[in-house]
Design a protein around this motif. Structure first.
Motif, mmCIF file in Angstrom:
data_model
loop_
_atom_site.group_PDB
_atom_site.id
_atom_site.type_symbol
_atom_site.label_atom_id
_atom_site.label_comp_id
_atom_site.label_asym_id
_atom_site.label_seq_id
_atom_site.Cartn_x
_atom_site.Cartn_y
_atom_site.Cartn_z
ATOM 1 N N MET A 218 0.917 -1.023 -0.179
ATOM 2 C CA MET A 218 -0.067 -0.243 -0.320
ATOM 3 C C MET A 218 1.086 1.162 0.174
ATOM 4 S SD MET A 218 -3.234 1.083 2.788
ATOM 5 C CE MET A 218 -4.241 0.971 1.701
ATOM 6 N N SER A 219 0.517 2.293 -0.553
ATOM 7 C CA SER A 219 1.308 3.535 -0.677
ATOM 8 C C SER A 219 1.525 4.345 0.660
ATOM 9 C CB SER A 219 0.927 4.648 -1.887
ATOM 10 O OG SER A 219 -0.584 5.152 -1.131
ATOM 11 N N TYR A 220 2.447 5.186 0.420
ATOM 12 C CA TYR A 220 1.995 5.405 1.984
ATOM 13 C C TYR A 220 1.163 6.295 2.008
ATOM 14 C CZ TYR A 220 3.894 9.079 4.937
ATOM 15 O OH TYR A 220 4.599 10.480 6.529
ATOM 16 N N PHE A 221 0.557 6.979 0.628
ATOM 17 C CA PHE A 221 -0.401 7.864 0.889
ATOM 18 C C PHE A 221 -1.866 7.320 1.720
ATOM 19 C CE2 PHE A 221 -4.469 9.409 -1.102
ATOM 20 C CZ PHE A 221 -4.779 11.120 0.414
ATOM 21 N N GLY A 222 -2.267 5.596 1.223
ATOM 22 C CA GLY A 222 -2.842 5.389 1.507
ATOM 23 C C GLY A 222 -2.401 4.668 2.846
ATOM 24 N N GLU A 223 -0.918 4.236 3.673
ATOM 25 C CA GLU A 223 -1.813 4.489 4.970
ATOM 26 C C GLU A 223 -1.294 5.433 6.097
ATOM 27 O OE1 GLU A 223 2.336 2.967 5.061
ATOM 28 O OE2 GLU A 223 2.302 0.940 3.343
ATOM 29 N N HIS A 224 -1.381 6.693 5.560
ATOM 30 C CA HIS A 224 -1.572 7.641 6.321
ATOM 31 C C HIS A 224 -2.488 8.845 6.159
ATOM 32 C CE1 HIS A 224 2.323 6.558 8.032
ATOM 33 N NE2 HIS A 224 2.697 6.710 6.897
ATOM 34 N N PHE A 225 -3.439 8.357 5.092
ATOM 35 C CA PHE A 225 -4.466 9.512 5.103
ATOM 36 C C PHE A 225 -5.145 9.866 5.562
ATOM 37 C CE2 PHE A 225 -9.143 9.594 2.606
ATOM 38 C CZ PHE A 225 -8.734 10.901 2.588
ATOM 39 N N TRP A 226 -5.999 8.770 6.448
ATOM 40 C CA TRP A 226 -6.557 8.765 7.170
ATOM 41 C C TRP A 226 -6.206 9.677 8.694
ATOM 42 C CZ3 TRP A 226 -11.788 8.050 6.274
ATOM 43 C CH2 TRP A 226 -11.980 7.006 5.155
ATOM 44 N N GLY A 227 -5.187 9.860 8.370
ATOM 45 C CA GLY A 227 -4.587 10.362 10.156
ATOM 46 C C GLY A 227 -4.923 9.931 11.381
ATOM 47 N N GLU A 228 -4.796 11.244 12.081
ATOM 48 C CA GLU A 228 -4.696 10.687 13.603
ATOM 49 C C GLU A 228 -6.329 10.728 14.198
ATOM 50 O OE1 GLU A 228 -4.043 12.871 18.292
ATOM 51 O OE2 GLU A 228 -2.460 12.539 16.158
ATOM 52 N N LYS A 229 -7.224 9.716 14.814
ATOM 53 C CA LYS A 229 -8.436 9.440 14.795
ATOM 54 C C LYS A 229 -9.479 9.184 13.641
ATOM 55 C CE LYS A 229 -7.973 11.871 19.063
ATOM 56 N NZ LYS A 229 -8.648 12.433 20.251
ATOM 57 N N ASN A 230 -8.519 8.270 12.923
ATOM 58 C CA ASN A 230 -9.266 8.606 11.562
ATOM 59 C C ASN A 230 -10.074 9.529 11.032
ATOM 60 O OD1 ASN A 230 -8.174 5.430 11.208
ATOM 61 N ND2 ASN A 230 -10.363 4.980 12.142
ATOM 62 N N HIS A 231 -9.573 10.701 10.972
ATOM 63 C CA HIS A 231 -10.354 12.117 10.497
ATOM 64 C C HIS A 231 -9.703 12.727 9.099
ATOM 65 C CE1 HIS A 231 -12.724 12.447 14.072
ATOM 66 N NE2 HIS A 231 -11.492 12.689 15.240
ATOM 67 N N GLY A 232 -8.740 11.525 8.187
ATOM 68 C CA GLY A 232 -8.695 11.857 7.072
ATOM 69 C C GLY A 232 -9.661 13.044 5.475
ATOM 70 N N PHE A 233 -10.675 11.707 5.783
ATOM 71 C CA PHE A 233 -11.323 12.229 4.792
ATOM 72 C C PHE A 233 -12.334 13.638 5.345
ATOM 73 C CE2 PHE A 233 -15.717 12.237 2.852
ATOM 74 C CZ PHE A 233 -15.186 11.905 1.379
ATOM 75 N N GLU A 234 -12.245 13.878 7.169
ATOM 76 C CA GLU A 234 -12.952 15.070 6.750
ATOM 77 C C GLU A 234 -12.216 16.352 6.760
ATOM 78 O OE1 GLU A 234 -13.079 12.284 9.375
ATOM 79 O OE2 GLU A 234 -15.414 12.456 10.324
ATOM 80 N N VAL A 235 -10.737 16.332 7.434
ATOM 81 C CA VAL A 235 -10.453 16.939 6.582
ATOM 82 C C VAL A 235 -10.125 17.587 5.120
ATOM 83 C CG1 VAL A 235 -7.972 17.890 7.143
ATOM 84 C CG2 VAL A 235 -8.322 16.671 9.145
ATOM 85 N N LEU A 236 -9.776 16.153 4.116
ATOM 86 C CA LEU A 236 -9.833 16.339 2.487
ATOM 87 C C LEU A 236 -11.277 17.221 2.532
ATOM 88 C CD1 LEU A 236 -8.433 16.240 0.159
ATOM 89 C CD2 LEU A 236 -9.788 14.071 -0.147
ATOM 90 N N TYR A 237 -11.937 16.752 2.693
ATOM 91 C CA TYR A 237 -13.330 17.172 2.785
ATOM 92 C C TYR A 237 -13.728 18.859 2.455
ATOM 93 C CZ TYR A 237 -18.175 17.077 1.313
ATOM 94 O OH TYR A 237 -19.770 17.127 1.102
ATOM 95 N N HIS A 238 -13.524 18.914 4.154
ATOM 96 C CA HIS A 238 -13.639 20.901 4.553
ATOM 97 C C HIS A 238 -12.728 21.465 3.640
ATOM 98 C CE1 HIS A 238 -14.351 23.921 7.573
ATOM 99 N NE2 HIS A 238 -12.610 24.291 7.449
ATOM 100 N N SER A 239 -11.159 21.211 3.457
ATOM 101 C CA SER A 239 -10.633 22.448 2.659
ATOM 102 C C SER A 239 -10.781 21.893 1.549
ATOM 103 C CB SER A 239 -9.189 20.755 1.905
ATOM 104 O OG SER A 239 -8.131 20.918 3.662
ATOM 105 N N VAL A 240 -11.915 20.871 0.437
ATOM 106 C CA VAL A 240 -12.548 21.255 -0.297
ATOM 107 C C VAL A 240 -13.650 22.646 -0.385
ATOM 108 C CG1 VAL A 240 -14.415 19.820 -2.515
ATOM 109 C CG2 VAL A 240 -12.036 18.708 -1.281
ATOM 110 N N LYS A 241 -14.694 22.048 1.008
ATOM 111 C CA LYS A 241 -15.118 22.907 1.196
ATOM 112 C C LYS A 241 -14.152 24.567 1.171
ATOM 113 C CE LYS A 241 -19.424 22.126 3.225
ATOM 114 N NZ LYS A 241 -19.791 21.400 4.472
ATOM 115 N N GLN A 242 -13.528 24.645 1.168
ATOM 116 C CA GLN A 242 -13.357 25.784 2.364
ATOM 117 C C GLN A 242 -12.716 26.902 0.508
ATOM 118 O OE1 GLN A 242 -14.170 26.801 5.266
ATOM 119 N NE2 GLN A 242 -12.835 28.295 4.538
ATOM 120 N N GLY A 243 -12.437 26.103 -0.071
ATOM 121 C CA GLY A 243 -11.707 26.347 -1.422
ATOM 122 C C GLY A 243 -12.285 27.729 -1.931
#
Length: 175
Positions: A1-26
């Protein structure tokens, strides 16, 4: 699995929310950038006009005398500086158009992305809800087990024991 795939979800599995929030902030970030560039263009235009005014003043200086060459230097340099800042103003206005166009494309992409990832967003929200309920459910189950054990030690009636056992089973199923 890639580095991104291993670490995307981040601490406490909030990776998707962080990404989604960043997209909304665009769009907000894009608007702020466009406003900043617009303000900068206004300042450069004002400076260009002021330098053009100075150039006119310098051209009104005495054409003869000791300072005649100096007046010419001031006029030419003020003219050149005014033109440079006017050109910068034009380039900044073009940049504003590009940023606004980018913002429009960003909104279209965000809408398309939102439709594509709605199932992931729902799953992440369900996972978040479950992860918040799990400690409460575990605590409830442990409390029911302790209550049942306490009732056994106190030699409580069979009816009370059955009630406690039923509550413990329900808590176990809930957990």
């Amino acid at each position: 699995m890639s580095y991104f795939g291993e670490h995307f979800w981040g601490e406490k599995n909030h990776g998707f929310e962080v990404l989604y929030h960043s997209v909304k902030q665009g769009p907000i970030s894009t608007k702020e950038l466009a406003d900043f560039i617009r303000e900068r263009a206004t300042i450069e235009e004002t400076y260009s006009k002021a330098m053009a005014k100075l150039s006119k003043l310098a051209s009104n200086g005495t054409p003869m005398g000791t300072f005649a060459p100096l007046w010419e230097v001031f006029r030419v340099s003020s003219d050149k500086l005014a033109l440079c800042h006017l050109e910068l103003t034009r380039k900044l206005q073009d940049l504003i158009k590009d940023v606004l166009r980018y913002g429009e494309e960003q909104l279209k992409t965000h809408k398309k992305c939102k439709e594509e990832v709605v199932s992931t967003l729902d799953a992440v929200q369900v996972l978040s809800g479950v992860s918040q309920l799990l400690p409460k459910s575990r605590e409830n189950y442990l409390n029911r087990c302790m209550d049942q054990e306490r009732l056994r030690r106190e030699s409580t009636s069979q009816k009370e024991m059955d009630k406690a056992e039923t509550k413990t089973k329900k808590a176990a199923e809930s957990l």
